[in-house]
Design a protein around this motif. Structure first.
Motif, PDB file in Angstrom:
ATOM      1  N   SER A 218       0.819  -1.216   0.000  1.00 15.47           N
ATOM      2  CA  SER A 218       0.000   0.000   0.000  1.00 15.47           C
ATOM      3  C   SER A 218       0.858   1.275   0.000  1.00 15.47           C
TER       4      SER A 218
ATOM      5  N   ILE B 163      -5.343   2.306  -3.318  1.00 16.70           N
ATOM      6  CA  ILE B 163      -6.488   2.478  -2.407  1.00 16.70           C
ATOM      7  C   ILE B 163      -6.772   3.970  -2.289  1.00 16.70           C
ATOM      8  N   SER B 164      -7.963   4.402  -2.692  1.00 15.92           N
ATOM      9  CA  SER B 164      -8.240   5.842  -2.707  1.00 15.92           C
ATOM     10  C   SER B 164      -9.050   6.302  -1.501  1.00 15.92           C
TER      11      SER B 164
ATOM     12  N   CYS C 179      -6.063   5.238   4.655  1.00 14.16           N
ATOM     13  CA  CYS C 179      -7.339   4.650   4.250  1.00 14.16           C
ATOM     14  C   CYS C 179      -8.038   3.952   5.421  1.00 14.16           C
TER      15      CYS C 179
ATOM     16  N   ASN D 293      -3.008   5.664   2.142  1.00 15.36           N
ATOM     17  CA  ASN D 293      -3.796   5.459   0.924  1.00 15.36           C
ATOM     18  C   ASN D 293      -2.969   5.949  -0.274  1.00 15.36           C
TER      19      ASN D 293
END
Lengths: 535, 325
Positions: B71, B176-177, B267, B274
């Motif tokens: 990530s 991952i937004s 996130c 994120n």
């Protein structure tokens, strides 16, 4: 070696085969000691020095039971010598009181250890909360104890043993080895079932040789348990964790919360019953019949029936050692008598039952964990069961008026689905991260219920793809078929065993291949820790 | 007259025969499910295996670890900004024993300049099963590659092609937004305390270092930013470990110049960064690599032309986040 689950390579491929091998090659007289040594070794691997706690429990119940026996023998001798009925009655009363005190001492030791280790931190945290509430600056320090494995299970077994001796259902055992093995038998120590001395102790100590049928049937049961755990429960763990962990942050709607509740219930069932399959299968290999803990719970037509089919040995323990003693106590009997006069036959026994139910469900909630969400979980079931008893006469009248037959299939299906839904909501509370979280989920369930996220495909973004869903459906269909067969009184293992070798071998082989290929294990999957092992 | 076999003995022999047949079946399954089984888009966690789709000896930097690694570090961004090729070989909740296996497997195919070991997995407590699982997976590959069933095509088995594995366009990075802020900001308070490594974990770290050295690759420890998983006591332990084995160590949790804003850049309340946090961290980390290791800029190397097309896919995947910034 550190065991975290019965469904592990360390247990299934090393520990269990090693014990079986030793058990087979050593003479009959030594075999019980093999099981005892294996059980203590198993305990040591997990809890190391905390093994002292179970040793204290074993020694205490062994001595308490012998003491009770001595009191009973003394009473019998005195009664024999007594000259009249009055004397006999007085002797019995005095001895009865002494026996009760000895029993209470035994209960105090065993439940005391459980209470201090498991509940005292919760108690002191709440004392501090109370002090804060009344604006007091005083605080008590919260103790922290390391709990040995299976504490909540073997403590209840200990109480059942001394209570059964007290009630003269069994004789006190003079062999401490047999008591020790009954208390610590390695397959049941981690997650139960909660055994009774009369059911398992003799068989465990008999040192009977291994029988081909027992070993193969045990292995089949273990294989089926593994299938349930790693194909279904571990696969569901991904989506269940996502929904429960992040429901607030992602503002999941009621439909998704309900899906989470249903899937968690399936996960819990397949994990717990799968592990119990491994436990019972392990016992079966040594010729020991460990009591069943599940009887197709999702065919139950009411909450109280559900609890007679789910975690059966815990339910029967609460029935025998809490519900009956409470309802049969003198004040309760007196109350029932009075209530019968005032409320009639239908409602007369209810107040006493409801008080007993309250005790049972408070204990049941607390047994599952020291936290308000668990008390809430217990009270939820208490409310449902009490409400069920209260409205039963009314609902009978209503059904008669509407000409609905309780025994017809559509009504049965309705009650099964209704019960399952209520159970799922209960398990949702159980799996919440605290009382506040549980109430939040309940609120969402009732105020923001839509199927939007289930039908717009966003459910597929929670960790399971189409392939996973197919495998889940197929495997659940297999589990359901096995359940239906059992519900109809047929044993699937017997059915398969009665077929010729060229039919049954491919079936067994398919089970192996299916589990190896479709199991949710390996990089990226996070297997669930045994849910009940922490209790 | 021929003597009949004792029926009990016959039963036991049949039982043993079944067990042997089951083992044979697992061996057979391993022929179908193994490192050479084509296409693994369907692998549950394709990221670590995607490296096998890369041509041999083409990756300059390898990063190993758990979810903190995939990530945080974006190889495509590092390529765009600094011109070296990298790959993140990581999976969720990875145990250090599995990292050890991945390092061995990866270095058999790649000859990077530097191998980064993200440190979070070092502290993950292992059960007795983990080393046993790795051993079983080595003997019977089906236990490692069984998830290939999701896209299984028997017609392709054992075809002699290079692209057995799904080529991961993000090179192991996970986009991952989601923004889920962390309130914990002062998680790196200096202390002299040390958080001990769980038993036997150090032996795997040692094994990873030895594997790297055997292949002539420099191993380096890196700690990805995480307010949930990281603290100063862990930092101290890893610092000691780095000294003991003579390994470089960079703790990104202490590099304030990255400019992470925990109210926007995580996130899951600080557990992982994120995309926005990853972009900042990767920029800083890429620069660190560029300055500390002699890596060639390959952006004009025709052998790496494919890497120059990666930004298109990257832009496509990360497009959704533009509106969120």
């Amino acid at each position: 070696m550190k065991f975290t689950s019965y469904i592990s390579i360390a247990y299934l491929a090393i520990f269990l085969p090693a014990v079986i091998l030793l058990y087979t090659i050593l003479p009959k007289k030594v075999r019980p000691f093999v099981l005892l040594a294996a059980s203590f070794t198993f305990f040591w691997f997990i809890s190391e020095w905390l093994i002292c706690y179970i040793l204290i429990s074993i020694v205490s119940i062994y001595l308490i039971a012998l003491w009770l026996n001595k009191l009973k023998d003394k009473r019998n001798a005195l009664v024999k010598e007594a000259e009249n009925k009055e004397q006999k009655k007085a002797i019995k009363k005095k001895s009865g009181r002494n026996q009760l005190l000895v029993l209470l001492l035994g209960v105090l030791i065993n439940i005391g250890i459980l209470a201090v280790i498991k509940y005292s931190p919760f108690f002191f945290v709440n004392v501090n909360l109370f002090l804060k509430l009344i604006h007091s600056s005083a605080r008590v320090s919260v103790p922290a104890f390391a709990a040995p494995i299976g504490l909540s299970f073997y403590s209840l077994q200990a109480v059942s043993y001394i209570h059964d001796v007290y009630k003269e259902k069994i004789k006190a055992d003079k062999n401490i080895g047999r008591v020790a093995l009954f208390m610590s038998f390695f397959p049941v120590i981690m997650e139960g079932p909660i055994c009774r001395y009369a059911d398992t102790a003799e068989k465990l100590w008999s040192g009977e040789r291994l029988h081909y049928r027992n070993v193969t049937f045990g292995a089949q049961r273990i294989a089926f348990g593994i299938l349930k755990k790693i194909v279904i429960a571990d696969r569901l763990n991904i989506i269940v964790t996502t929904i429960f962990k992040d429901h607030e942050a992602f503002n999941y709607d009621g439909g998704l919360i309900l899906l989470g509740a249903i899937l968690y219930t399936i996960e819990l069932y397949t994990e717990f019953s799968g592990t119990i399959d491994v436990v019972i299968g392990s016992g079966e290999m040594f010729g020991v019949t460990i009591p069943e803990n599940f009887r197709q719970p999702f065919f139950a037509k009411s909450i109280s029936e559900f609890w007679q089919r789910w975690h059966i040995t815990l339910g029967t323990w609460f029935r025998d050692y809490i519900f009956y003693p409470v309802t049969m106590s003198k004040p309760m009997k007196k109350m029932t008598k009075n209530c019968r006069k005032k409320l009639g036959r239908d409602y007369g026994p209810l107040p006493a039952s409801i008080i007993a139910f309250f005790c049972v469900w408070l204990c049941n909630g607390l047994w599952h964990g020291a936290g308000w969400e668990y008390i809430f979980f217990g009270m939820y079931h208490f409310a449902l069961i009490s409400l069920g008893s209260l409205i039963l006469p009314l609902s009978n009248k209503l059904l008669a008026k509407l000409h609905i037959d309780r025994h017809k299939l559509p009504y049965k299906i309705f009650t099964i689905l209704r019960t399952a839904l209520l159970v799922c909501i209960g398990e949702m509370i159980f799996n919440s991260r605290g009382l506040h979280d549980a109430l939040g989920m309940l609120k969402t369930l009732f105020t923001r219920f839509t199927f939007k996220s289930i039908f717009d495909g966003s459910v597929l973004s929670l960790g399971l793809d189409g392939h996973d869903i197919i495998i889940l459906c197929v495997t659940l269909a297999i589990v359901l078929t096995v359940g239906i067969l059992k519900e109809r009184g047929k044993d699937p293992r017997e059915l398969i065993a009665s077929t010729p070798i060229f039919v049954r071998w491919p079936i067994y082989m398919l089970l192996v291949v299916y589990t190896v290929v479709f199991g949710a294990y390996g990089a990226g999957y996070i297997p669930i820790d045994p849910i009940y092992a922490n209790f | 007259m021929q003597k009949k076999m004792n029926p009990t003995l016959k039963k036991w022999l049949l039982g043993i025969a079944f067990v042997m047949a089951a083992v044979a079946m697992v061996v057979l399954l391993s022929v179908f499910f193994n490192e050479k089984t084509p296409d693994t888009d369907a692998l549950k966690d394709v990221k670590p295996y995607g490296l096998l789709a890369e041509p041999d000896d083409t990756i300059d930097v390898l990063i190993f670890g758990d979810s903190e690694a995939f990530s945080t570090f974006s190889p495509v961004q590092m390529w765009e900004e600094y011109g070296f090729s990298s790959y993140v070989v990581s999976s969720a909740s990875q145990y250090i024993s599995l990292t050890d296996s991945f390092v061995k497997q990866s270095l058999a195919h790649q000859k990077p300049k530097v191998v980064f070991l993200e440190t979070n997995a070092m502290f993950r407590k292992m059960t007795a099963d983990k080393p046993l699982e790795s051993t079983l997976e080595r003997i019977f590959p089906v236990f490692q590659y069984h998830n290939l069933w999701k896209n299984f095509d028997p017609a392709n088995v054992n075809e002699n092609e290079d692209d057995y594995f799904w080529n991961n366009a993000l090179k192991g990075f996970k986009y991952i937004s989601i923004v889920n802020p962390s309130k914990k900001k002062d998680y790196m308070k200096a202390t002299g305390k040390r958080k001990p490594l769980p038993a036997s974990n150090e032996s795997y770290v040692e094994s990873i270092i030895n594997t790297c050295k055997k292949h002539g690759v420099e191993p380096v420890f890196v700690s990805a930013p995480s307010t949930v998983n990281w603290n100063y006591a862990k930092h101290n332990t890893v610092t000691d470990l780095a000294k003991k084995y003579g390994v470089k160590y960079i703790d990104l949790n202490l590099e304030n110049a990255i400019g992470l804003d925990w109210s926007k850049d995580t996130c899951d309340r600080g557990d992982h960064v994120n995309y926005f946090g990853a972009t900042k961290t990767t920029a800083y980390f890429g620069n660190y690599i560029k300055n500390n290791f002699e890596l060639a800029d390959r952006r004009n190397d025709p052998a790496y032309s494919e890497w120059n097309t990666l930004h298109e896919k990257y832009a496509e995947v990360t497009a959704g986040s533009k509106s969120k910034i």
